[in-house]
Every structure is written in C-alpha cells, then in structure tokens.
Design an enzyme around this catalytic site. Structure first.
Site, PDB file in Angstrom:
ATOM      1  N   ARG A   1       0.835  -1.205   0.000  1.00  0.00           N
ATOM      2  CA  ARG A   1       0.000   0.000   0.000  1.00  0.00           C
ATOM      3  C   ARG A   1       0.872   1.258   0.000  1.00  0.00           C
ATOM      4  NH1 ARG A   1      -2.035  -2.931   4.393  1.00  0.00           N
ATOM      5  NH2 ARG A   1      -4.000  -4.011   3.951  1.00  0.00           N
TER       6      ARG A   1
ATOM      7  N   ASP B   1       5.705  -7.811   1.645  1.00  0.00           N
ATOM      8  CA  ASP B   1       4.990  -7.172   2.759  1.00  0.00           C
ATOM      9  C   ASP B   1       4.663  -8.236   3.787  1.00  0.00           C
ATOM     10  OD1 ASP B   1       3.545  -5.201   4.325  1.00  0.00           O
ATOM     11  OD2 ASP B   1       3.286  -4.082   2.450  1.00  0.00           O
TER      12      ASP B   1
ATOM     13  N   ASP C   1       7.622 -11.327   7.210  1.00  0.00           N
ATOM     14  CA  ASP C   1       7.824 -10.329   8.255  1.00  0.00           C
ATOM     15  C   ASP C   1       9.318 -10.035   8.257  1.00  0.00           C
ATOM     16  OD1 ASP C   1       8.293  -8.894  10.514  1.00  0.00           O
ATOM     17  OD2 ASP C   1       7.465 -10.379  11.911  1.00  0.00           O
TER      18      ASP C   1
ATOM     19  N   ALA D   1       9.781  -0.524   3.763  1.00  0.00           N
ATOM     20  CA  ALA D   1       8.925  -0.906   4.889  1.00  0.00           C
ATOM     21  C   ALA D   1       9.322  -0.152   6.152  1.00  0.00           C
ATOM     22  CB  ALA D   1       9.031  -2.408   5.135  1.00  0.00           C
TER      23      ALA D   1
ATOM     24  N   LYS E   1       5.027   8.279  20.635  1.00  0.00           N
ATOM     25  CA  LYS E   1       4.739   8.647  22.029  1.00  0.00           C
ATOM     26  C   LYS E   1       5.951   9.434  22.520  1.00  0.00           C
ATOM     27  CE  LYS E   1       1.206   6.219  24.178  1.00  0.00           C
ATOM     28  NZ  LYS E   1       0.008   6.712  23.498  1.00  0.00           N
TER      29      LYS E   1
ATOM     30  N   ALA F   1       8.947   9.430  27.663  1.00  0.00           N
ATOM     31  CA  ALA F   1       8.552   9.091  29.033  1.00  0.00           C
ATOM     32  C   ALA F   1       7.335   8.157  29.041  1.00  0.00           C
ATOM     33  CB  ALA F   1       8.251  10.359  29.829  1.00  0.00           C
TER      34      ALA F   1
ATOM     35  N   ASN G   1      11.791  14.844  15.837  1.00  0.00           N
ATOM     36  CA  ASN G   1      10.380  15.208  15.910  1.00  0.00           C
ATOM     37  C   ASN G   1       9.828  14.855  17.278  1.00  0.00           C
ATOM     38  OD1 ASN G   1       7.954  16.222  15.050  1.00  0.00           O
ATOM     39  ND2 ASN G   1       7.425  14.479  13.756  1.00  0.00           N
TER      40      ASN G   1
ATOM     41  N   TYR H   1      11.365   6.651  16.048  1.00  0.00           N
ATOM     42  CA  TYR H   1      11.312   6.760  14.588  1.00  0.00           C
ATOM     43  C   TYR H   1      12.473   7.607  14.065  1.00  0.00           C
ATOM     44  CZ  TYR H   1       9.114   7.592  10.007  1.00  0.00           C
ATOM     45  OH  TYR H   1       8.836   7.667   8.660  1.00  0.00           O
TER      46      TYR H   1
ATOM     47  N   LYS I   1      15.461   6.513  11.561  1.00  0.00           N
ATOM     48  CA  LYS I   1      15.634   7.144  10.249  1.00  0.00           C
ATOM     49  C   LYS I   1      16.958   7.893  10.153  1.00  0.00           C
ATOM     50  CE  LYS I   1      11.746   5.760   8.343  1.00  0.00           C
ATOM     51  NZ  LYS I   1      11.768   4.803   7.199  1.00  0.00           N
TER      52      LYS I   1
END
Lengths: 469, 469
Positions: free
Chosen positions: A241, A262, A285, A311, A317, A320, A369, A375, A379
């Site tokens: 997708r 995928d 996977d 992928a 979050k 903390a 971010n 993430y 990256k």
C-alpha cells in the site's frame, strides 16, 4: 490525497477569494504522464567564468529535445550548441504581463574559483527568474566542494547552496530549485541526474543538493529513457500500500520486473498491487530472525538489481510514555532489519554487482520530531547506513542512497489532526503535501543504471520543507 | 530585547491565561551570571554497553562540582566515580508533582556498536526525562561516525542524532539537548566542550551535533575556568553594537584583551563599547582594498590569538528586484572580505600558531531564505570557508569554526514586522528568540584553548529552530 484547499484556490471562485485575502495559492504541480512529452519548452543557459560542464549540458539538451536560449553570461553557449547541432537563440526577457515561456533555468557554475566571481549568478537569475513559467526548473551545476583545489574555490562552490535554497523559497509557483555538484572527471555521469531534475518527475523535489562522482562501474551507453529499468529485478519492501505500492508501480512502468514484499497480514493487498504490474508478491515479516535468509533464498534464482527498503512503522509517544516494545520494534523494523537483510543479500551475492540499494529515511531522521524519538533515531540510522555502506560497496559497483520524504499525502497522514496536517502541508515551498508517486519517481531515478555516479546521498522529497536541522 | 509575550506568560496572571488557552509558555532561560555558581545540582549518568568515556566524564563532573547519580544502565559508574573521589548515588525518579531535581542527563553511548544496542538509550531517557528540571541539560556522548570501524557501528552512532534532536523537541521547559561525538584518542579534548554544554552559557544552543578530534597542538593543562582567555588578544569585527558588542564583552569577561573593529561611521559607538572593556577601538571599512594590509599592520605588534569575523550586512530583496550593488556588497562584506583578511593575517603570521578563527554564519546560510539570495549565499560561503580552511590550518594548530545564529533579539530583528517576528521567535524548542550574549558565549567556547579539538564545525545558536535544510 484530499487537499481540498489546493482544489479550492485553483478553482475560478477560489482563486479570487485567495487573492482578495492574500492567502497562499499552491500551484497544481505538473507531474510526469506517459501521454505527455516529458520535456517541453525553452531552457535558458547561464554560466560563470570558464564553465566546464557546457558539453555535458549540450548532450542533455539534445537528448531532452529542449530548445536552448543563451543568457549573456553564457556567451560560449551559442557556438558550442551549434557544434552539437542544436537550435539555439539568445535569451529575451518575457514582457511584463505576458505568459512566461521558459521551462528551465540552468547555470553552469563549475568554473567559479572565488567568491568574487559569484556575481555572474546574480546577473543570470536577476534577468531570467521572472521569465520562468509555472512548475519551471532551476538547476545550478557546480563542482563538489570537497574536491576543490583551494579553500577559495571550495568556499565559492559551497556558497551556491545558500543561493539555490533561497531561489527555491522565492520562486514559488511550483518551481523547483536544486544544485548538482559534479566531481572532476564525472561529467559523463551527469545526464541521468540532470534529466531527473529537469523533468516533471521531480515535481516535489526542491532545495536539494546532489553530489555526482565518477562512479566505479562501466558507463551505460545508449540508455532507453522510456524504459531505463528494462531487464532489472527490483524488490520493494512494504509494497502492499501507500508509498511502497507507488514505488512498485513506477519501477514497473520504467521496465523493471518487480518483487513486492509485505507482512503476511497484507498478503491480499500485496497481491492486488502486484497483479497489474505483472509483479511477484512475497509475504515475509522482515523483522523475523529467519527473514534475511528466507528472502535471500527466495530471490536467489533471479537475483536482484534494485532493493528498495521502504517498509517502516511508526509508534509515536513521548519517550517518558513510550513502551519498550514501541521503541524496540520501530528501531528493529525500520533500521536493524535493513542491516540484516542487506548483509544476507550481499553475502550470498543475491544483490548483483552494479546493483542499487535505495532506503527510505525521513525528515524526522534529519530534524528530529516530538513524539518520535524511536522513529527519528531509526531514520537517522538509515542515513548512517547509507553514508557508511557507500564506500564499502564501491568495489562491487553498487550504489546506496536514501530518500527522505517530508509531508506526503497518504492514509497515514490523513489520520493527522486537521490543523497539524494543514501546517505540515503548507510549510514548504510548494505550499502542499507531496504524493507517493513523487517519492517513487525519486527512487526510480536513484535506481537507474545512469545513476552510477550517485552514492551515499540523502535526497529529500519534501517540496523544500521549512523543517530541517 | 522586548519579548513582551515571554514576560506576560511568566507573570502570575499571564501564566493562568496561557494555561487556559493552551498557549505556548516559553521558559525564562537560565543564563550564566558571574554572581551565581555556574554548575549546580545533580547530574544523572547513563551508559550503553562498554562505555569508553566515563573516565573523561568523571573529570568533568569533578571540575564542575556537580553531584552525580548513576542510572541502572551505568552500573560501572559508581565504582569509577569512587576511584575519582566523587560523591555519587543511584538515580531515583522524582515523585510525580515534586520539584524535579536533576540538572543534567548525560549518556555515554561511545561503546554502542550496533543498532540493536540502542535500547539502552531508551531505558535511560524513559526513566529520567521527567526528573530533569527547568533549563536542564541533555548531552549524549558518542563516537564520531566517520571514524567507526564498521558500517554497523557508524549506523548506530549516526542514529543518535535523530534521538537527540527529538529529545530537544520533546523536553521543552528551557531544556537543551545536544550530541558530542568524540573521535578515538580525543577523550582528553572533551572537557571544555562538555562544560559548555552543561553550563548556563549554552542556554540557547540545542539540537546541535559537535565533533571533537584529537587536536593538533599541545594539550592545555590547568585551565583557569573563570578566566580561560586570560592573556589572549582577541579581535572582533562589527564590534560597535549588537551581537558584536556582546562578543567583545564576553571575551573580555573571560580575560581576553579585546580589539574591536567597526566602520568609521560607527567610531563613537565602538569607543563607547570598548571603554568599559579596557579594549582597543580600530576604525576600518573591512571591505576596502587596503583593509587587510592595514588591519594586519595595526595588529602586528601584539599579534592575535582569536579573530572573530562578526561584521556583516543584509540588503534584502527578491533577486529580480535586487540591485547589483546589493548583491555585490553583501557577498563582499560578509564573505570575500573575511577571505582577504585571513589571508593577510596568516601570511604575515599575525594570527599566532594555536590561534582561533570564529566566523558568524546564519540559519539563512543553511536553509536559504526568501529575499536573501545574497545573504544566504554569503553565509553558506562562510560554511565552506570553515570546512575548507580547517584542514589547512591544522599544521599551525589553528582552529576555524562558525556559529549560525537563528532568531536573535537585536535592533535588526526589532524592525521585522510583528507577525513575522512572532513566528521567528516561537518556531524553536525554546519558543523565544535568543539574546546576543547567547551567540557570544558560544563563540567564547570555540575561542578557548580547551577547544583545540573542535575545528571545521558549524554550531547553530537557534534554540533548536524548526527551520533548516
């Protein structure tokens, strides 16, 4: 997918409303279409003192079929273009109020050896920028600073970045502005990259700096630009997708035989995506312990020319409040799994010599971010992977690069709350989000045989987002 | 100078208003004051596997007088701290609602060799971030990626950037987050830089990555941290007002003998600025043809240890409307004049071996800016100057670095229209503009003898501005 503001301000009524309230008016970007000529219109040429890339530029002008006009800074161009058998004229500014006729502005700054010689760039862009039409292209060609003989030359070449990024922010109207640094003796590697930046394929790539080196493999002659990936086997992870599906689709359109990977739960979607591409669907996977060996085995027969590590997952979050699993899974899927798979493919020789690895990083990996420590670390690690692997893979003529998408309109971004989504969409020189196809076209360029001189690079697909580091 | 919003939301009434409307509440930043201890409170220590910088860290903890507490990830710390004669304890999370007691979080990631080992960073920051007080400090210590032995190690070290920048954006409350990469055998060069990033002197420096190498000169022992520039002759251009005056003032406060340079028309202001510093005022137009020779002659007797290229101008216009003079003068004053002056000082030996050159770049030079093609080109060129000169100057043990200010409250920014000024102020992790002294303190750190391992670096002073490239 559904940028209703973009549609509104480009309607007759909406355009009037936007004008009267001074609202931003994002341009409907011109994107590549198979049924429309890829290149069309005038290309205005400028040059600093002793330009060294005009011959290479003439080859590209010829192969694209663009008609060139020479700015007075590029007095050499007319005779040179004639030698190459090109029609050419002199640049004439568009009359105020008239339809801007120039499709591209290209300046050869390769001969500039001192900051006092930068005036030529001012003269060119001062004279020509208003004649550049909507969705036009600005490309400055320079010499890779790190290869320069003197600090003065390095400094002047490095200064080009500030100019090119400012031009992108000034030009607006869907115009892109990019800088290509060409290392000494790498002139023959320019064509594929310059074509990409002149093409509608790079609609959402602006404010970028790409370094071209001489490459390590044989130079590919007689490229079929309609099918540059013909005969290549290309693997795309996360292909069911979104951006992954777009990558598979564009690679297939350029002639590649595509293998989509995928997770098992996305099997049906993956099969549906692969069917019209006559591609192969593989359910794995990628984070599983045995995945690298299984993937290498599954690809062993055909071998692989192009591997796109697309992928990825997010589990946002603040740190903390983040669970250990959310940290671990994001790092593992987005970064460690790529390392394990590449090691397996390279050890087994499944990825052929002369191959291409393209990774998907993110602006979050560059700028960080809020809520994305996991993430962004993954990256940023992808950037490290590209930079560290590139020299290692040179002996096998394999390139490795990454794209770093900004705000791209996908099902994922559609779930972002409206006000944040609107800010993300508008905070770039295009005043709009990009489309998955924009990321895909950029990856396809990096995957081409003609990109042998491009390795270790991070190219943002962000419409020149304001965000960065 | 007059951020009335910052003052308002930090008043009792304004704080309530800000809370009820969900407005950003910028913290009043803690800045260095001579009458207040520079370091105070607890420093929580974490570490990944096989940390290599704990001894160097112990030296800094000792010299700052901070009390350390060990997170469970840094089990080695307690015995090591005892060996160094340090009081230490175990990290205990602050009770919810209680006053956060930790002043700094420092994680030694130097031993991390693979992305799968990054989990230790999660554990540390997950457990400790909420215990970090207002205007606290986050510092991650890593190994310079480019010096790593394997791609896996390089990748994992590079991933730290994404984490550190995200932590800066999450932490808020005036907290800074920075990453220091230490090259092999450069541990002895860490102290000056780590002190700076732990100190209130770095109040507006966040989201930055600094690389420390082994340096080329003799190591300075027994630094007097109260007067680290004692006995040094420091030149500051553009010193009459604003950021230049603040630089002169901070260098003088750290013990330097300051020579201020500014244009003849600013002579009276320059004299007024230099008087309380017991400094020398020199009036020169730095862009004049004979300025380099005259400046070198004027400085010949005392010699120069520190040269700060601060003088700069803006002449903003879109390039189509910009005059040739506006282009030329900005490039000439902000960039070419620096080149000519350095060449003269270096040729004459006026800048002593072991000296320091610090240039002022700008976020515009990194990201480009609308209406600043000239300025951004000049400031990007300054980055090129730093990167190209650093290797050349190594033989003479001279370092060259740049600071790149973001939004700094000066007379210049006070003239920006209110809404744009407000956006510039708030679009960073501190939700406020910086002060000239923030730029000055950063320059003073780079100018210190203890910064011998820092060269070729660009350090933003921008409160982690969202803007970048």
């Amino acid at each position: 997918m559904n940028d209703s503001y973009l549609k509104f301000v480009n309607s007759p009524l909406g355009g009037r409303v936007a004008r009267s309230f001074g609202l931003p008016k994002p341009e409907v970007l011109r994107r590549y279409r198979a049924d429309t000529p890829e290149f069309d219109g005038l290309i205005a040429i400028g040059a600093g003192r002793a330009p060294q890339l005009l011959d290479a530029l003439a080859d590209v002008v010829k192969s694209t079929g663009l008609t060139s006009v020479a700015h007075e800074s590029a007095g050499l161009w007319i005779a040179l273009a004639n030698r190459h058998g090109l029609m050419t004229g002199r640049f004439e500014p568009t009359e105020p109020g008239a339809h801007a006729r120039v499709a591209a502005l290209v300046f050869d700054a390769s001969g500039i050896e001192d900051s006092t010689q930068l005036d030529a760039l001012y003269a060119f862009f001062h004279d020509t920028l208003r004649s550049l039409g909507k969705c036009g292209r600005i490309v400055v060609l320079g010499r890779t600073p790190e290869t320069c003989d003197t600090p003065r030359q390095w400094t002047a070449q490095r200064a080009l970045e500030g100019l090119v990024r400012s031009l992108g922010k000034e030009a607006r109207r869907g115009i892109t502005s990019n800088l290509i640094y060409v290392a000494p003796h790498a002139e023959h590697q320019l064509e594929g990259t310059l074509r990409f930046f002149l093409s509608a394929r790079s609609a959402y790539v602006s404010g970028q700096v790409v370094r071209i080196d001489a490459g390590s493999g044989a130079v590919s002659n007689a490229v079929d630009w309609a099918q540059p990936l013909a005969g290549r086997h290309a693997v795309v992870t996360g292909a069911a997708r979104g951006i992954g599906a777009a990558i598979a689709s564009v690679l297939a359109a350029q002639g590649a035989q595509v293998i989509g990977i995928d997770i098992p739960s996305a099997h049906d979607a993956l099969v549906d995506t692969m069917r019209p591409l006559a591609g192969t669907a593989l359910s794995f996977d990628i984070a599983a312990d045995d995945a690298p060996a299984q993937i290498a085995a599954a690809l062993d027969e055909t071998g692989v020319d192009i591997f796109v590590h697309n992928a990825g997952i997010t589990k946002d979050k603040t740190i903390a409040k983040m669970s250990e699993a959310a940290w671990h899974n994001v790092i593992d899927i987005n970064l460690s799994a790529q390392e394990r798979i590449d090691d397996a493919l390279l050890a087994a020789g499944t990825l052929r010599d002369g191959g291409r690895i393209v990774c998907v990083s993110s602006i979050s990996g560059i700028a960080g971010n809020l809520g994305q420590t996991n993430y962004a670390a993954s990256k940023a690690g992808v950037i490290g992977r590209v930079q560290s692997m590139a020299p290692q893979l040179r002996a096998r003529h394999i390139t490795i690069n990454a794209v770093a998408p900004g705000f791209i309109e996908t099902q994922m971004t559609a779930k972002i709350p409206l006000t944040i989504r609107e800010a993300g969409r508008r905070m770039n020189s295009m005043s709009q989000g990009g489309l998955p196809v924009d990321v895909a076209q950029t990856i396809a360029w990096l995957a081409q045989p003609a990109s042998a001189g491009v390795t270790g690079q991070i190219v943002r697909v962000c419409g020149q987002s304001l965000l960065g580091a």
